[in-house]
Structure formats: C-alpha cells, structure tokens
Write an enzyme that holds these catalytic residues in place. Structure first.
Site, short mmCIF file in Angstrom:
data_model
loop_
_atom_site.label_atom_id
_atom_site.label_comp_id
_atom_site.label_asym_id
_atom_site.label_seq_id
_atom_site.Cartn_x
_atom_site.Cartn_y
_atom_site.Cartn_z
N ILE A 14 0.83 -1.21 0.00
CA ILE A 14 0.00 0.00 0.00
C ILE A 14 0.87 1.26 0.00
O ILE A 14 0.50 2.28 -0.59
CB ILE A 14 -1.02 0.00 1.17
CG1 ILE A 14 -2.14 0.99 0.88
CG2 ILE A 14 -0.38 0.28 2.51
CD1 ILE A 14 -2.92 0.73 -0.37
N SER A 36 11.84 0.84 6.71
CA SER A 36 11.33 -0.51 6.47
C SER A 36 12.46 -1.48 6.73
O SER A 36 13.60 -1.23 6.35
CB SER A 36 10.83 -0.62 5.01
OG SER A 36 9.69 -1.42 4.93
N LYS A 91 -5.43 1.93 7.83
CA LYS A 91 -6.49 1.11 8.40
C LYS A 91 -6.03 -0.34 8.55
O LYS A 91 -5.23 -0.78 7.72
CB LYS A 91 -7.78 1.20 7.59
CG LYS A 91 -7.63 0.93 6.10
CD LYS A 91 -7.64 -0.40 5.44
CE LYS A 91 -7.95 -1.69 6.02
NZ LYS A 91 -7.78 -2.80 5.01
N ASP A 169 -9.98 -7.75 6.92
CA ASP A 169 -9.05 -6.71 6.43
C ASP A 169 -9.69 -5.94 5.28
O ASP A 169 -9.77 -4.71 5.33
CB ASP A 169 -7.69 -7.33 6.04
CG ASP A 169 -6.78 -6.27 5.44
OD1 ASP A 169 -6.14 -5.53 6.20
OD2 ASP A 169 -6.75 -6.15 4.20
P1 NAP Z 1 2.55 -5.49 3.13
O1 NAP Z 1 2.68 -5.47 1.64
O2 NAP Z 1 2.77 -6.77 3.86
O3 NAP Z 1 3.54 -4.35 3.66
C1 NAP Z 1 3.74 -4.10 5.03
C2 NAP Z 1 5.17 -3.65 5.21
O4 NAP Z 1 5.36 -3.28 6.56
C3 NAP Z 1 6.16 -4.75 4.91
O5 NAP Z 1 6.69 -4.56 3.63
C4 NAP Z 1 7.24 -4.61 6.01
O6 NAP Z 1 8.44 -4.14 5.47
C5 NAP Z 1 6.73 -3.44 6.85
N1 NAP Z 1 6.93 -3.64 8.30
C6 NAP Z 1 6.57 -4.69 9.06
N2 NAP Z 1 6.93 -4.47 10.34
C7 NAP Z 1 7.52 -3.24 10.37
C8 NAP Z 1 8.10 -2.46 11.40
N3 NAP Z 1 8.13 -2.86 12.68
N4 NAP Z 1 8.61 -1.24 11.07
C9 NAP Z 1 8.60 -0.80 9.80
N5 NAP Z 1 8.05 -1.52 8.79
C10 NAP Z 1 7.53 -2.72 9.07
O7 NAP Z 1 1.12 -4.98 3.58
P2 NAP Z 1 0.17 -3.91 2.86
O8 NAP Z 1 -0.76 -4.63 1.94
O9 NAP Z 1 0.95 -2.79 2.35
O10 NAP Z 1 -0.73 -3.49 4.12
C11 NAP Z 1 -0.23 -2.67 5.17
C12 NAP Z 1 -1.42 -2.01 5.86
O11 NAP Z 1 -2.13 -1.23 4.89
C13 NAP Z 1 -2.43 -3.02 6.43
O12 NAP Z 1 -2.95 -2.56 7.64
C14 NAP Z 1 -3.51 -3.08 5.38
O13 NAP Z 1 -4.80 -3.37 5.93
C15 NAP Z 1 -3.49 -1.63 4.85
N6 NAP Z 1 -4.00 -1.48 3.48
C16 NAP Z 1 -3.60 -2.34 2.49
C17 NAP Z 1 -4.16 -2.21 1.22
C18 NAP Z 1 -3.74 -3.10 0.07
O14 NAP Z 1 -4.39 -3.04 -1.00
N7 NAP Z 1 -2.71 -3.90 0.18
C19 NAP Z 1 -5.11 -1.22 0.96
C20 NAP Z 1 -5.44 -0.33 1.98
C21 NAP Z 1 -4.87 -0.48 3.24
P3 NAP Z 1 9.69 -5.02 4.95
O15 NAP Z 1 9.20 -5.62 3.66
O16 NAP Z 1 10.74 -3.99 4.76
O17 NAP Z 1 9.96 -6.05 6.01
#
Ligand code: NAP
Length: 308
Positions: A14, A36, A91, A169
């Site tokens: 995201i 990150s 969120k 989610d």
């Molecule tokens: P994601 O692709 O798994 O990305 C999350 C990132 O957070 C990972 O790449 C990881 O980085 C990083 N992370 C984990 N622990 C951390 C820490 N302690 N400090 C700093 N960075 C850390 O997940 P995502 O889909 O982007 O979703 C993240 C959030 O956005 C969720 O709450 C989700 O509900 C929300 N969201 C997602 C979407 C969507 O379409 N995907 C849409 C709206 C909202 P590294 O790779 O560097 O380890």
C-alpha cells in the site's frame, strides 16, 4: 508555509501503490525518509531500517505515515508521538480497540495530530451517498464483499495472524463506508466466522447488524471468490434503492449512475494536512468496533486449511 516533512514507515504494497504517489502529488508534504526492515526504500530519499534508527540518526521529520501491518502499529505510533510527530494510521488503526483509545489520549496530551485513516470513505460515491441517505429512511442494507485472497493478499502471513483480521481486512473497508453513510448508529446482532483449521483468522464471515431505527443489515464476506469480484453495498430506503459498487467508487441512485475520479489517497493526505494545520485529530474507531464485536459475539466454524 514549509511543507510537512513526512516519513513513510512500512514500505510494502500500500505504501508503494498509494502513499508514495499521494505524498508526491501533495505540495503540503515533502517525503523526508522511508523506514522498512527489508525494503530498500526510494532512490534519493534517506532510508532507515527501524523507526529507532530514524529518530537517532535523522533526518528530522514532522509526521509519519504508518503503513505496516496493524500488529506493530501501536508501538511505532507511541515512539513517534513521544517525539511530538503527527501520526497517520493506515487502516485498521490498531490491532485492538484499547490500543487505539490509548493512542488517542496520548496524542491529545502531547498536542500532536492523530489520524485514523479510512481510505474507502474517500471513494468517489461515498460523500454523495451519505448526503442522499441523510434525507431518507433506511429499510435494509445488504453488503457483499467477495474477493480472491490469492490475488489481493499473496504471501501476507500477518493477515492470518491474530490482529491481522483475515477477511475483515477488506471487510472493514465496507464497514468504514457503512458507518459513515448511515444516518443512525449500527450494532452487531450475530455472526458466523469461518476459520481455516491451520489459521487464526477467518476466510469468510456472515454477519447481521441492525441500526437503531430497526433496519436489518446483512454482510457477506468471502475470500474464496474466483471470477468476478464484488465490493457492493445496497441500501433500500423509503425513496428507492441506493447502490455503491466497486468499493464505493460508483454510486447508483434512482435518478441514475454517478462515476467520478478515484481520489481516495489524495483525499486522505489532504485531510491529514488540514488536521495538522488546524491542530486537530480524527480517530473514529466505529468500523474496528464492529469487527471486534464479530469476534466477541460470532460463532466459529472450522473450515478447510488455507495455503497460499
Ligand atoms: P505489506 O505489503 O505486507 O507491507 C507491510 C510492510 O510493513 C512490509 O513490507 C514490512 O516491510 C513493513 N513492516 C513490518 N513491520 C515493520 C516495522 N516494525 N517497522 C517498519 N516496517 C515494518 O502490507 P500492505 O498490503 O501494504 O498493508 C499494510 C497495511 O495497509 C495493512 O494494515 C492493510 O490493511 C493496509 N492497506 C492495504 C491495502 C492493500 O491493497 N494492500 C489497501 C489499503 C490499506 P519489509 O518488507 O521492509 O519487512
């Protein structure tokens, strides 16, 4: 006025798809850093592996956008608020209601802005739907949010862990719209959660709510949908049917269909800038409260194992 120096924390899907472009497109902000653990960040922008490292070694930032999984959000937000930084929470705003309440009090104490962002509330059809419903009597609501988890969440282990919400989610996006457009408060009356035998979070859920005017609300969430995907909310009223489809992007009223440009993340960043400039916070936990109630009150049914 100087731009707000912001760090994006958690460079995953995201952050790359939406936050970085929205920040680049808003002159109120300048991207000061990324944080990150594994992602290398963005060319030419200072990068740290942890928020501790950023705080210790700089550069200085005024605000952080926390785009990590929800389970680590609270500790990061506390670190940032302790330094007086403004905080944008993706969120869901946290893994529990009590941690969100604690963050809210802390932000108020230190005089920083805390923004619990609900991107679906900024989908094009949502504001006009809210305005139209304000004048109507709601009779019933049907929500169908069915998508293929293999397509939208490949390899996201955190989403299946406690606090990751599973099918809620995406489902919480529907609830963020519902709680925003209905004129009356909504509460949960029953739920069935289908949980894969090898996972901690549901893959599907069937939920009943009511509003305080007695309107029945049904929600069908399923992550096993292949083929066409559905992100639809249909509201029956005394003046006809309102339908929000494509996650809130397309609004159909008895008078016809309204399409507008998708401005969810630009809308969120405009709101965040305005909250910071006016010294306010915006933390509405209502969608997360309904999800918590589903876990509190729902039946659990164990279903087939899920593998990525
Ligand atoms: P994601 O692709 O798994 O990305 C999350 C990132 O957070 C990972 O790449 C990881 O980085 C990083 N992370 C984990 N622990 C951390 C820490 N302690 N400090 C700093 N960075 C850390 O997940 P995502 O889909 O982007 O979703 C993240 C959030 O956005 C969720 O709450 C989700 O509900 C929300 N969201 C997602 C979407 C969507 O379409 N995907 C849409 C709206 C909202 P590294 O790779 O560097 O380890």
């Amino acid at each position: 006025m100087d731009p707000i120096r912001i760090a994006v924390v958690g460079v995953g899907k995201i952050a790359r798809d939406q936050h970085l472009p929205a920040i680049a497109g808003n002159q109120a902000f300048s991207l000061a850093a990324t944080v990150s653990p594994h992602d290398p960040g963005v060319d030419g922008v200072p990068h740290a592996r942890t928020l501790d490292e950023l705080i210790e070694s700089g550069p200085a930032v005024d605000a952080v956008a926390l785009c990590t999984p929800p389970q680590v959000r609270y500790d990061l937000a506390v670190q940032a608020l302790k330094k007086g930084m403004h905080v944008f929470l993706e969120k869901p705003p946290g893994a529990t209601l009590s941690e969100v309440a604690a963050l809210s009090s802390r932000a108020e104490r230190v005089g920083a802005t805390l923004f619990a962002a609900w991107h679906s509330r900024f989908a094009a059809g949502v504001a006009p739907a809210r305005a139209w419903l304000a004048e109507r009597r709601v009779q019933s609501v049907s929500i169908v949010w069915r998508e293929d988890v293999h397509v939208w969440h490949p390899g996201q282990a955190w989403i299946w862990e406690p606090g990751g919400l599973g099918v809620f989610d995406p489902g919480i996006n529907a609830l963020s719209i519902l709680t925003h457009i209905l004129p009356r408060p909504v509460f949960l009356t029953g739920a069935t959660l289908e949980i894969p035998s090898n996972r901690a979070a549901p893959i599907a859920a069937d939920i009943q709510f009511r509003d305080t005017g007695g309107a029945a609300i049904h929600m069908d969430l399923d992550w096993r949908q292949t083929g066409p995907q559905s992100w639809d909310i249909v509201v029956e009223t005394d003046a006809g049917t309102l339908k929000l489809s494509n996650g809130g992007a397309v609004l159909t009223l008895p008078s016809g269909v309204q399409h507008s440009e998708d401005l969810e993340y630009p809308g969120l960043y405009a709101r965040f800038a305005s909250l910071i400039r006016t010294g306010r916070s915006d933390v509405d936990a209502a969608p997360l409260r309904l999800v918590a109630d589903a876990f509190l009150r729902g039946h659990r049914k164990v279903v087939a194992e899920f593998h990525d």
